[in-house]
Scaffold this motif. Structure first.
Motif, PDB file in Angstrom:
ATOM      1  N   PRO A   1       0.798  -1.214   0.000  1.00  0.00           N
ATOM      2  CA  PRO A   1       0.000   0.000   0.000  1.00  0.00           C
ATOM      3  C   PRO A   1       0.835   1.271   0.000  1.00  0.00           C
ATOM      4  O   PRO A   1       0.318   2.343  -0.227  1.00  0.00           O
ATOM      5  N   ARG A   2       2.129   1.162   0.273  1.00  0.00           N
ATOM      6  CA  ARG A   2       2.960   2.350   0.358  1.00  0.00           C
ATOM      7  C   ARG A   2       4.062   2.300  -0.699  1.00  0.00           C
ATOM      8  O   ARG A   2       4.510   1.237  -1.096  1.00  0.00           O
ATOM      9  N   ARG A   3       4.498   3.470  -1.113  1.00  0.00           N
ATOM     10  CA  ARG A   3       5.535   3.530  -2.139  1.00  0.00           C
ATOM     11  C   ARG A   3       6.919   3.311  -1.536  1.00  0.00           C
ATOM     12  O   ARG A   3       7.195   3.697  -0.401  1.00  0.00           O
ATOM     13  N   LEU A   4       7.795   2.725  -2.335  1.00  0.00           N
ATOM     14  CA  LEU A   4       9.142   2.372  -1.899  1.00  0.00           C
ATOM     15  C   LEU A   4      10.138   3.375  -2.475  1.00  0.00           C
ATOM     16  O   LEU A   4      10.127   3.663  -3.683  1.00  0.00           O
ATOM     17  N   VAL A   5      11.015   3.898  -1.630  1.00  0.00           N
ATOM     18  CA  VAL A   5      12.040   4.857  -2.038  1.00  0.00           C
ATOM     19  C   VAL A   5      13.402   4.325  -1.625  1.00  0.00           C
ATOM     20  O   VAL A   5      13.586   3.864  -0.493  1.00  0.00           O
ATOM     21  N   ALA A   6      14.360   4.378  -2.541  1.00  0.00           N
ATOM     22  CA  ALA A   6      15.739   3.982  -2.239  1.00  0.00           C
ATOM     23  C   ALA A   6      16.510   5.197  -1.742  1.00  0.00           C
ATOM     24  O   ALA A   6      16.558   6.226  -2.420  1.00  0.00           O
ATOM     25  N   VAL A   7      17.077   5.097  -0.552  1.00  0.00           N
ATOM     26  CA  VAL A   7      17.919   6.155   0.015  1.00  0.00           C
ATOM     27  C   VAL A   7      19.327   5.577   0.096  1.00  0.00           C
ATOM     28  O   VAL A   7      19.591   4.683   0.896  1.00  0.00           O
ATOM     29  N   SER A   8      20.228   6.083  -0.741  1.00  0.00           N
ATOM     30  CA  SER A   8      21.508   5.396  -0.940  1.00  0.00           C
ATOM     31  C   SER A   8      22.706   6.315  -0.757  1.00  0.00           C
ATOM     32  O   SER A   8      22.734   7.428  -1.284  1.00  0.00           O
ATOM     33  N   ALA A   9      23.686   5.820  -0.019  1.00  0.00           N
ATOM     34  CA  ALA A   9      25.003   6.448   0.057  1.00  0.00           C
ATOM     35  C   ALA A   9      25.931   5.689  -0.879  1.00  0.00           C
ATOM     36  O   ALA A   9      25.685   4.527  -1.210  1.00  0.00           O
ATOM     37  N   PRO A  10      27.014   6.316  -1.332  1.00  0.00           N
ATOM     38  CA  PRO A  10      27.968   5.596  -2.178  1.00  0.00           C
ATOM     39  C   PRO A  10      28.691   4.520  -1.386  1.00  0.00           C
ATOM     40  O   PRO A  10      28.673   4.510  -0.154  1.00  0.00           O
ATOM     41  N   GLY A  11      29.321   3.590  -2.078  1.00  0.00           N
ATOM     42  CA  GLY A  11      30.135   2.597  -1.392  1.00  0.00           C
ATOM     43  C   GLY A  11      31.265   3.285  -0.629  1.00  0.00           C
ATOM     44  O   GLY A  11      31.819   4.291  -1.083  1.00  0.00           O
ATOM     45  N   ASN A  12      31.594   2.771   0.557  1.00  0.00           N
ATOM     46  CA  ASN A  12      32.622   3.368   1.413  1.00  0.00           C
ATOM     47  C   ASN A  12      32.344   4.857   1.639  1.00  0.00           C
ATOM     48  O   ASN A  12      33.166   5.714   1.322  1.00  0.00           O
ATOM     49  N   PRO A  13      31.174   5.195   2.189  1.00  0.00           N
ATOM     50  CA  PRO A  13      30.766   6.596   2.295  1.00  0.00           C
ATOM     51  C   PRO A  13      31.508   7.342   3.396  1.00  0.00           C
ATOM     52  O   PRO A  13      32.070   6.752   4.323  1.00  0.00           O
ATOM     53  N   GLU A  14      31.451   8.670   3.292  1.00  0.00           N
ATOM     54  CA  GLU A  14      31.935   9.527   4.353  1.00  0.00           C
ATOM     55  C   GLU A  14      30.877   9.612   5.458  1.00  0.00           C
ATOM     56  O   GLU A  14      29.697   9.332   5.233  1.00  0.00           O
TER      57      GLU A  14
END
Length: 326
Positions: A56-69
């Protein structure tokens, strides 16, 4: 062989984003297009979890880069929490080129990607991100939605002004050996360096090394041998390595070399000595990304800002910088 959403999109002659909208029953899709997608699924024998189909709810990807600061992780955490408070489902796939976690998230129905990176990822779903102040416009040629800009040039200028005021002219840069942030920092370093008009080869004072402790160790010693009296460091891992490398040669910070880090974190106050840093407004960056996401998904009636807010790093002067030795 397992049928993928890419196969369905190719068979139906539509984009992956269109297939995702059809499966998630969201957005506007023409009836004929919707019929082609379902026909392609039947022809290929594609099936999908009923849980995902009826979510019933929308999916959002929240992504940091690999090996993030540290600052990128903190922004992602703040953004994910705020979007969940607005009823969105969140997934946190890392943005890496070697694996495809983001593609999996899109296949699972993600309708947008939110990321504190400076690089376009070429996704079929809206990519809401940050950019460098001098790059492009609010909606650049990549089609990405720029929610905020980092004034890296202003940050570099602030660092230079601080170091120059205490007598430093031979200032080096330790940065990553890849990535858009490193490219932008190098460009600003060359353009704004206080010694740029003296006929010196500033590239001799740039150390591009892996984003690692050992990389920072090696770079600090190389720049010390190149007669630098101060250094600006991109990664916090590199900064810890730089302090270690100088200590290993019986050199002291800041007596023998002043050090300025990029990005603040709790550990920067407890290095030996506490590190002077260019800190970012994490709350401001996070809020800008959240507002742009809610506007893009039409969860709020407020339109996206025509001019994204600009965030200039702020200098926190601590004990790792002092006057240059004469």
């Amino acid at each position: 062989m397992k049928v993928k959403l890419d196969d369905v999109a190719a068979r139906a002659g539509v984009s992956l984003a269109t297939v995702s909208r059809v499966l998630g029953n969201r957005g506007r899709v023409a009836a004929a297009t919707r019929a082609r997608v379902f026909a392609a699924m039947d022809e290929l024998g594609y099936s999908r979890s009923t849980l995902l189909r009826t979510a019933p709810r929308r999916l959002v990807a929240v992504s940091a880069p690999g090996n993030p600061e540290y600052w990128q992780v903190q922004v992602c955490t703040r953004v994910a929490t705020a979007l969940q408070d607005h009823g969105l489902l969140i997934t946190r796939p890392p943005v890496e080129t070697e694996t495809a976690p983001l593609e999996i998230a899109i296949a699972a129905g993600a309708v947008a990607l939110v990321t504190p990176t400076l690089t376009s990822l070429g996704t079929d779903i809206p990519c809401i991100r940050v950019d460098e102040q001098s790059a492009g416009t609010a909606d650049d040629s990549t089609g990405d939605i720029i929610a905020a800009r980092l004034d890296l040039g202003g940050g570099m200028t602030t660092a230079f002004e601080h170091l120059r005021a205490i007598g430093h002219r031979r200032i080096g840069l330790i940065c990553n050996d890849s990535g858009e942030l490193a490219v932008q920092l190098i460009r600003r370093f060359r353009a704004d360096h206080p010694a740029r008009s003296f006929g010196l080869n500033l590239d001799d004072w740039i150390a591009r090394v892996p984003k690692s402790f050992s990389g920072g160790t090696r770079a600090a010693l190389e720049l010390k041998d190149a007669t630098c009296t101060a250094v600006i460091v991109q990664s916090q891992l590199q900064l810890h390595g730089a302090l270690h490398g100088l200590r290993s040669r019986q050199l002291q910070v800041p007596r023998d070399m002043s050090v300025v880090g990029f990005g603040d974190s709790p550990t920067m106050r407890f290095t030996g000595p506490p590190a002077t840093v260019l800190g970012l407004d994490l709350d401001g960056l996070s809020q800008a990304l959240v507002e742009a996401t809610l506007s893009t998904l039409r969860i709020t009636d407020e339109a996206s800002r025509s001019v994204p807010p600009v965030f200039r790093p702020r200098l926190y002067a601590r004990a790792s910088t002092t006057a240059a030795r004469r």
